[in-house]
Design a protein around this motif. Structure first.
Motif, PDB file in Angstrom:
ATOM      1  N   ALA A  72       0.830  -1.209   0.000  1.00 31.64           N
ATOM      2  CA  ALA A  72       0.000   0.000   0.000  1.00 31.64           C
ATOM      3  C   ALA A  72       0.864   1.258   0.000  1.00 31.64           C
ATOM      4  CB  ALA A  72      -0.926  -0.012   1.210  1.00 31.64           C
ATOM      5  N   ALA A  73       1.893   1.271   0.851  1.00 29.37           N
ATOM      6  CA  ALA A  73       2.774   2.446   0.908  1.00 29.37           C
ATOM      7  C   ALA A  73       3.530   2.622  -0.403  1.00 29.37           C
ATOM      8  CB  ALA A  73       3.750   2.308   2.072  1.00 29.37           C
ATOM      9  N   SER A  74       4.029   1.525  -0.965  1.00 25.06           N
ATOM     10  CA  SER A  74       4.776   1.609  -2.222  1.00 25.06           C
ATOM     11  C   SER A  74       3.888   2.040  -3.374  1.00 25.06           C
ATOM     12  CB  SER A  74       5.420   0.258  -2.542  1.00 25.06           C
ATOM     13  OG  SER A  74       6.279  -0.150  -1.490  1.00 25.06           O
ATOM     14  N   ALA A  75       2.661   1.530  -3.409  1.00 27.89           N
ATOM     15  CA  ALA A  75       1.738   1.888  -4.485  1.00 27.89           C
ATOM     16  C   ALA A  75       1.372   3.370  -4.429  1.00 27.89           C
ATOM     17  CB  ALA A  75       0.480   1.025  -4.395  1.00 27.89           C
ATOM     18  N   ALA A  76       1.106   3.872  -3.234  1.00 29.95           N
ATOM     19  CA  ALA A  76       0.748   5.289  -3.090  1.00 29.95           C
ATOM     20  C   ALA A  76       1.907   6.183  -3.518  1.00 29.95           C
ATOM     21  CB  ALA A  76       0.343   5.583  -1.650  1.00 29.95           C
ATOM     22  N   ALA A  77       3.125   5.842  -3.101  1.00 32.99           N
ATOM     23  CA  ALA A  77       4.292   6.637  -3.473  1.00 32.99           C
ATOM     24  C   ALA A  77       4.535   6.579  -4.977  1.00 32.99           C
ATOM     25  CB  ALA A  77       5.522   6.150  -2.716  1.00 32.99           C
ATOM     26  N   ALA A  78       4.432   5.391  -5.569  1.00 33.29           N
ATOM     27  CA  ALA A  78       4.657   5.248  -7.009  1.00 33.29           C
ATOM     28  C   ALA A  78       3.613   6.010  -7.811  1.00 33.29           C
ATOM     29  CB  ALA A  78       4.643   3.770  -7.392  1.00 33.29           C
ATOM     30  N   ALA A  79       2.363   5.968  -7.360  1.00 34.44           N
ATOM     31  CA  ALA A  79       1.298   6.706  -8.051  1.00 34.44           C
ATOM     32  C   ALA A  79       1.558   8.210  -8.005  1.00 34.44           C
ATOM     33  CB  ALA A  79      -0.052   6.381  -7.418  1.00 34.44           C
ATOM     34  N   PHE A  80       2.035   8.700  -6.865  1.00 38.35           N
ATOM     35  CA  PHE A  80       2.334  10.128  -6.735  1.00 38.35           C
ATOM     36  C   PHE A  80       3.462  10.537  -7.677  1.00 38.35           C
ATOM     37  CE2 PHE A  80       4.922  13.437  -4.648  1.00 38.35           C
ATOM     38  CZ  PHE A  80       4.004  14.476  -4.668  1.00 38.35           C
ATOM     39  N   VAL A  81       4.537   9.749  -7.712  1.00 31.35           N
ATOM     40  CA  VAL A  81       5.666  10.073  -8.587  1.00 31.35           C
ATOM     41  C   VAL A  81       5.241   9.993 -10.054  1.00 31.35           C
ATOM     42  CG1 VAL A  81       7.985   9.368  -9.303  1.00 31.35           C
ATOM     43  CG2 VAL A  81       7.357   9.305  -6.887  1.00 31.35           C
ATOM     44  N   ALA A  82       4.456   8.984 -10.405  1.00 29.00           N
ATOM     45  CA  ALA A  82       3.991   8.852 -11.791  1.00 29.00           C
ATOM     46  C   ALA A  82       3.151  10.050 -12.201  1.00 29.00           C
ATOM     47  CB  ALA A  82       3.193   7.556 -11.944  1.00 29.00           C
ATOM     48  N   ALA A  83       2.262  10.495 -11.311  1.00 28.50           N
ATOM     49  CA  ALA A  83       1.434  11.661 -11.629  1.00 28.50           C
ATOM     50  C   ALA A  83       2.282  12.902 -11.835  1.00 28.50           C
ATOM     51  CB  ALA A  83       0.423  11.883 -10.502  1.00 28.50           C
ATOM     52  N   GLN A  84       3.284  13.103 -10.973  1.00 30.78           N
ATOM     53  CA  GLN A  84       4.160  14.267 -11.115  1.00 30.78           C
ATOM     54  C   GLN A  84       4.917  14.225 -12.442  1.00 30.78           C
ATOM     55  OE1 GLN A  84       4.580  16.958  -9.324  1.00 30.78           O
ATOM     56  NE2 GLN A  84       3.396  16.468  -7.506  1.00 30.78           N
ATOM     57  N   ARG A  85       5.374  13.060 -12.844  1.00 31.34           N
ATOM     58  CA  ARG A  85       6.161  12.962 -14.074  1.00 31.34           C
ATOM     59  C   ARG A  85       5.288  13.036 -15.319  1.00 31.34           C
ATOM     60  NH1 ARG A  85      10.967   8.588 -12.483  1.00 31.34           N
ATOM     61  NH2 ARG A  85      11.994  10.004 -11.003  1.00 31.34           N
ATOM     62  N   LEU A  86       4.055  12.571 -15.227  1.00 27.03           N
ATOM     63  CA  LEU A  86       3.148  12.732 -16.354  1.00 27.03           C
ATOM     64  C   LEU A  86       2.840  14.204 -16.598  1.00 27.03           C
ATOM     65  CD1 LEU A  86       0.637   9.791 -15.788  1.00 27.03           C
ATOM     66  CD2 LEU A  86       2.281  10.020 -17.651  1.00 27.03           C
TER      67      LEU A  86
END
Length: 458
Positions: A72-86
């Protein structure tokens, strides 16, 4: 028992699908968001496997629960980074944020396995560590919604679909985690697969209305769009301030070209216009063209660009882009040659490296001032806060710390060539003062760099 077997099978299938999606994305390097989305898929696979393990061994299964918490923690962090880079391109994770991303899963897993090993999953959800963990994950997911919201009016339909759907899926994940946490991993896998779809089309995100607006507002010119009747339709940030200084009021679409420019449309391209402003006067060079020059109806909009040539405006609220500023080159609003030479003299004391940028026009008849103006704005956007000076008609120079000079050269060579939008190329050379070198000798050495494609000076 049969229902449990069906749920376990579905969870394992979801884990397998997410794992395959991650493997498909890992080799993709064209999208800056591909790697965090692949991590999101791996986290979804781990969460699904942990859920299947939890169903297979009900009770205080701390190990399975720890897998879910880490996922859960890894997914939330990865989603945040992906959104920022998109949204922002190759967004770099701040060091402090990166540390939090690594420490939080480790801490929550340690708490679950060591501090509360005998609690069931439902009992652990009522503890303070889990509440903090949930707040952390929810905050990252809400940040994903706010970040992607910038692209909600993107001209590309596929991007708008992804933004809306991803926001719905994030809300669904939060709602499922609150009401039916044992089913959340199914929604997460669906979100991961949807993210894979958008990562396979990186070109959709390379240009955007949001980034175009930022670019137009950063350019040191005044841009206006008028309709065929000469009424104001759109303008950039500097133009908004200019309108206020001309009319004394905020920008309105009821204004006409005559109200702003003092003359109706059209007029001759390149015409000089004198504007009476609050606190002074400004002379500009006005360039005009039709939005659709092939239109046969005569109803095409007009784009007008005003470039400051001379200014006597005294008010401190006027945008600092006028070429008449002391020590500035009037055509590019960078430091003039005298100030640039003084800047180079200071390099021998500060031990900074001089980065010289030579612009090489492909057309011998290219107009140097207009070309160099665009190049100067691009360099200022790439290196905010760096003072650029015009050393020669086709050359700029700036000072960087030696460790940063090579990075600056690589960035200019990598991005400036294609981002200028001009029929010109750019060559970058680094010149570092040698120990004990005289200031005038160093200045002359930088000035005599006659080969723009020469190797870096060291």
């Amino acid at each position: 028992m049969r229902d449990n077997e069906q749920v376990i099978g579905a969870s394992l299938a979801a884990a397998s699908i997410a794992l395959v999606a991650a493997c498909l994305l890992l080799p993709v390097r064209t999208s800056a968001a591909a790697r965090p989305i692949a991590i999101l898929c791996l986290a979804a696979a781990l969460w699904s496997a942990g859920a299947a393990w939890n169903y297979a061994e009900p009770g205080p299964n701390a190990s399975a629960n720890a897998c879910i918490l880490a996922a859960a923690a890894s997914a939330a962090a990865a989603a945040f980074v992906a959104a920022q880079r998109l949204v922002s391109g190759r967004w770099s994770i701040p060091t402090l944020v990166m540390i939090v991303f690594f420490i939080e899963p480790i801490v929550i897993v340690f708490v679950r396995l060591v501090v509360y090993p005998d609690l069931t999953s439902a009992e652990f959800r009522r503890t303070a560590p889990f509440i903090v963990h949930a707040a952390y994950c929810f905050a990252l997911l809400l940040s994903v919604i706010l970040t992607l919201n910038i692209r909600q009016r993107h001209p590309q339909r596929r991007v708008r679909i992804f933004v809306l759907t991803s926001q719905v899926l994030v809300i669904a994940i939060i709602a499922m985690e609150v009401s039916a946490s044992d089913q959340t991993h199914f929604v997460l896998v669906l979100a991961a697969l949807f993210a894979v779809w958008v990562a396979r089309h990186p070109d959709d995100w390379s240009t955007s209305r949001a980034r175009a607006d930022s670019l137009l507002n950063a350019i040191g010119v005044f841009l206006f769009v008028f309709d065929h009747l000469g009424r104001l339709k759109d303008w950039n940030g500097p133009a908004d301030r200019l309108i206020e200084l001309i009319t004394g009021e905020r920008s309105e679409r009821e204004l006409t070209a005559a109200d702003i420019l003092g003359r109706p449309l059209p007029f001759e391209d390149g015409e000089r216009i004198d504007l009476d402003l609050v606190g002074g006067r400004m002379r500009t060079s006005a360039h005009i063209h039709r939005v659709d020059p092939t239109s046969r109806t005569g109803r095409s909009d007009w784009v007008v660009m005003l470039r400051p040539v001379r200014s006597s405006v005294s008010t401190s609220s006027f945008p600092s882009i006028s070429g008449a500023l002391a020590g500035h080159d009037p055509a590019t609003q960078t430091l003039n040659q005298r100030e640039t030479i003084d800047l180079l003299r200071a390099a021998t004391t500060s031990r900074h490296a001089a980065v010289r940028v030579d612009v090489l026009p492909a057309d011998a008849g290219a107009r140097e001032d207009e070309t160099m103006f665009v190049v100067a704005r691009r360099l200022e956007m790439m290196f905010p806060g760096v003072r650029w000076g015009r050393l020669a008609d086709w050359a700029f120079v700036a000072l960087f710390k030696p460790a940063q000079a090579q990075q600056a050269k690589l960035l200019i060579d990598d991005e400036a060539q294609t981002a200028l939008g001009l029929d010109a190329s750019v060559a970058t050379t680094i010149c570092v003062p040698t120990p004990g070198e005289d200031a005038e000798r160093f200045v002359r050495r930088v000035q005599l760099l006659h080969s723009p494609y020469g190797s870096s000076d060291s």
